[in-house]
Motif scaffolding. Structure first.
Motif, mmCIF file in Angstrom:
data_model
loop_
_atom_site.group_PDB
_atom_site.id
_atom_site.type_symbol
_atom_site.label_atom_id
_atom_site.label_comp_id
_atom_site.label_asym_id
_atom_site.label_seq_id
_atom_site.Cartn_x
_atom_site.Cartn_y
_atom_site.Cartn_z
ATOM 1 N N ALA A 64 7.003 -24.837 -2.001
ATOM 2 C CA ALA A 64 6.176 -23.755 -1.782
ATOM 3 C C ALA A 64 6.415 -22.470 -1.222
ATOM 4 O O ALA A 64 5.850 -21.145 -1.324
ATOM 5 C CB ALA A 64 5.160 -24.443 -0.658
ATOM 6 N N CYS A 65 7.712 -22.463 -0.533
ATOM 7 C CA CYS A 65 8.307 -21.381 -0.156
ATOM 8 C C CYS A 65 8.768 -20.406 -1.155
ATOM 9 O O CYS A 65 8.517 -19.197 -1.174
ATOM 10 C CB CYS A 65 9.440 -21.583 0.841
ATOM 11 S SG CYS A 65 8.855 -22.111 2.480
ATOM 12 N N ILE A 66 9.146 -20.931 -2.245
ATOM 13 C CA ILE A 66 9.708 -20.348 -3.536
ATOM 14 C C ILE A 66 8.445 -19.602 -4.034
ATOM 15 O O ILE A 66 8.594 -18.700 -4.466
ATOM 16 C CB ILE A 66 10.331 -21.505 -4.544
ATOM 17 C CG1 ILE A 66 11.556 -21.957 -3.858
ATOM 18 C CG2 ILE A 66 10.567 -20.955 -5.890
ATOM 19 C CD1 ILE A 66 12.335 -23.109 -4.706
ATOM 20 N N ASP A 67 7.579 -20.613 -4.065
ATOM 21 C CA ASP A 67 6.175 -19.607 -4.747
ATOM 22 C C ASP A 67 5.957 -18.361 -4.080
ATOM 23 O O ASP A 67 5.565 -17.371 -4.384
ATOM 24 C CB ASP A 67 4.936 -20.555 -4.608
ATOM 25 C CG ASP A 67 5.199 -21.798 -5.974
ATOM 26 O OD1 ASP A 67 6.010 -21.524 -6.835
ATOM 27 O OD2 ASP A 67 4.771 -22.862 -5.599
ATOM 28 N N ALA A 68 5.897 -18.662 -2.594
ATOM 29 C CA ALA A 68 5.754 -17.443 -1.915
ATOM 30 C C ALA A 68 6.376 -16.316 -2.027
ATOM 31 O O ALA A 68 5.949 -15.105 -1.818
ATOM 32 C CB ALA A 68 5.326 -17.861 -0.168
ATOM 33 N N LEU A 69 7.672 -16.572 -2.149
ATOM 34 C CA LEU A 69 8.705 -15.426 -2.178
ATOM 35 C C LEU A 69 8.621 -14.619 -3.643
ATOM 36 O O LEU A 69 8.637 -13.758 -3.571
ATOM 37 C CB LEU A 69 10.176 -16.142 -2.384
ATOM 38 C CG LEU A 69 10.408 -16.440 -0.652
ATOM 39 C CD1 LEU A 69 11.677 -17.339 -0.689
ATOM 40 C CD2 LEU A 69 10.838 -15.128 0.161
ATOM 41 N N VAL A 70 8.434 -15.681 -4.422
ATOM 42 C CA VAL A 70 8.086 -15.048 -5.884
ATOM 43 C C VAL A 70 7.090 -14.025 -5.806
ATOM 44 O O VAL A 70 6.800 -13.030 -6.608
ATOM 45 C CB VAL A 70 8.042 -16.138 -6.967
ATOM 46 C CG1 VAL A 70 7.664 -15.704 -8.538
ATOM 47 C CG2 VAL A 70 9.362 -16.762 -7.073
ATOM 48 N N ASP A 71 5.824 -14.579 -5.474
ATOM 49 C CA ASP A 71 4.582 -13.888 -5.261
ATOM 50 C C ASP A 71 4.771 -12.505 -4.611
ATOM 51 O O ASP A 71 4.170 -11.510 -4.934
ATOM 52 C CB ASP A 71 3.497 -14.668 -4.536
ATOM 53 C CG ASP A 71 2.885 -15.941 -5.320
ATOM 54 O OD1 ASP A 71 3.250 -15.803 -6.581
ATOM 55 O OD2 ASP A 71 2.451 -16.770 -4.776
ATOM 56 N N ALA A 72 5.582 -12.522 -3.691
ATOM 57 C CA ALA A 72 6.134 -11.192 -2.785
ATOM 58 C C ALA A 72 7.100 -10.283 -3.521
ATOM 59 O O ALA A 72 7.592 -9.289 -3.150
ATOM 60 C CB ALA A 72 6.501 -11.596 -1.254
ATOM 61 N N GLY A 73 7.548 -10.867 -4.646
ATOM 62 C CA GLY A 73 8.432 -9.877 -5.643
ATOM 63 C C GLY A 73 10.007 -10.413 -5.547
ATOM 64 O O GLY A 73 10.795 -9.882 -5.978
ATOM 65 N N ALA A 74 10.071 -11.730 -5.228
ATOM 66 C CA ALA A 74 11.553 -12.139 -5.338
ATOM 67 C C ALA A 74 12.104 -12.240 -6.618
ATOM 68 O O ALA A 74 11.273 -12.761 -7.537
ATOM 69 C CB ALA A 74 11.857 -13.480 -4.511
ATOM 70 N N ASP A 75 13.158 -12.096 -6.911
ATOM 71 C CA ASP A 75 13.674 -11.782 -8.342
ATOM 72 C C ASP A 75 14.599 -13.173 -8.451
ATOM 73 O O ASP A 75 15.565 -13.471 -7.933
ATOM 74 C CB ASP A 75 14.589 -10.804 -8.414
ATOM 75 C CG ASP A 75 14.801 -10.722 -10.160
ATOM 76 O OD1 ASP A 75 14.814 -11.607 -10.904
ATOM 77 O OD2 ASP A 75 15.566 -9.525 -10.224
ATOM 78 N N VAL A 76 14.158 -14.031 -9.543
ATOM 79 C CA VAL A 76 14.977 -15.355 -9.607
ATOM 80 C C VAL A 76 16.174 -15.087 -10.301
ATOM 81 O O VAL A 76 16.964 -15.979 -10.461
ATOM 82 C CB VAL A 76 13.850 -16.306 -10.689
ATOM 83 C CG1 VAL A 76 12.625 -16.743 -9.661
ATOM 84 C CG2 VAL A 76 13.716 -15.655 -11.800
#
Length: 251
Positions: A64-76
């Protein structure tokens, strides 16, 4: 956050509240911090070890934290100082939920770290069956060689005594006749690694693990045609017997 001079990520400081939210798996608190965009609370910030919040979430196995970070613009695709992505981190530690979330968010399973290891190399080496299966189902290259040595994930799994991991890779089409730079097949490479360990004294791998790995290859009807040469199986049997004697004497 990459330094163009050193070509490495610049050390930084992550806000303690963000670190705590990630470690605790509190995706709601994390989303609020990311929305506020305070210093040390953005997806691009890094800690003093050069790790991004996404890498920390991967290590903690919080999808869930990964999803939140990606939604906020985190680059995998972001890497640490070892060239590892968040997916490398998840796979190395057997974080199945995190690996699945990252793959769903577009992480590339075939990205190589500075040692030229893909995520599948790492998971196979560690004997992480479920992670290997997940990566293969997301189209990871099952026979990708490590650049210098030419080792495939199957070779790394077999060399580590991970029989069930070998079976998973073979089910996904791994080629046990694949050769390393020395023109040695995966099967022969495995046999000689096991024989070599049998000549060592003072312990080593559990002989039962060696037997399990050997049986994975034998059960496929492999032999000389897969790269074994006359006498290899006798050497392997003698090697396993020697290890059993050493193990029995140590009890």
């Amino acid at each position: 956050m990459w330094d163009p001079v050193t070509d490495k990520p610049r050390p930084g400081t992550l806000h303690l509240a963000l670190v705590n939210a990630v470690h605790n798996g509190d995706s709601e608190a994390l989303a609020k911090l990311l929305k506020a965009k305070k210093p040390g609370c953005t997806p691009a910030d890094r800690n003093s070890a050069g790790e991004t919040p996404l890498m920390l979430a991967a290590a903690a196995d919080h999808a869930a934290c990964i999803d939140a970070l990606v939604d906020a613009g985190a680059d995998v695709r972001e890497r640490d100082i070892h060239g590892r992505t968040a997916l490398h981190v998840a796979c190395r530690q057997g974080r199945l939920a995190a690996a699945d979330a990252l793959l769903r968010c577009g992480a590339n399973p075939d990205t190589r770290d500075l040692s030229q290891f893909t995520c599948l190399h790492i998971a196979a080496r560690e004997g992480l069956d479920k992670v290997c299966d997940l990566l293969c189902r997301h189209n990871a290259v099952v026979d990708a060689p490590v650049a210098e040595q030419g080792w495939t994930p199957l070779m790394l799994a077999a060399n580590g005594g991970h029989a069930t991991t070998c079976a998973v890779l073979l089910q996904h089409g791994a080629d046990d006749a694949k050769t390393v730079k020395s023109d040695t097949s995966a099967t022969r490479f495995t046999v000689h690694q096991l024989i070599g360990r049998g000549r060592m004294t003072g312990g080593g791998m559990d002989p039962e693990l060696d037997e399990e790995v050997k049986e994975v290859f034998r059960s496929r009807g492999e032999g000389v045609h897969a790269g074994l040469r006359p006498g290899d199986e006798k050497q392997l049997d003698a090697s396993a017997a020697a290890r059993r004697r050493v193990a029995a004497g140590a009890k």
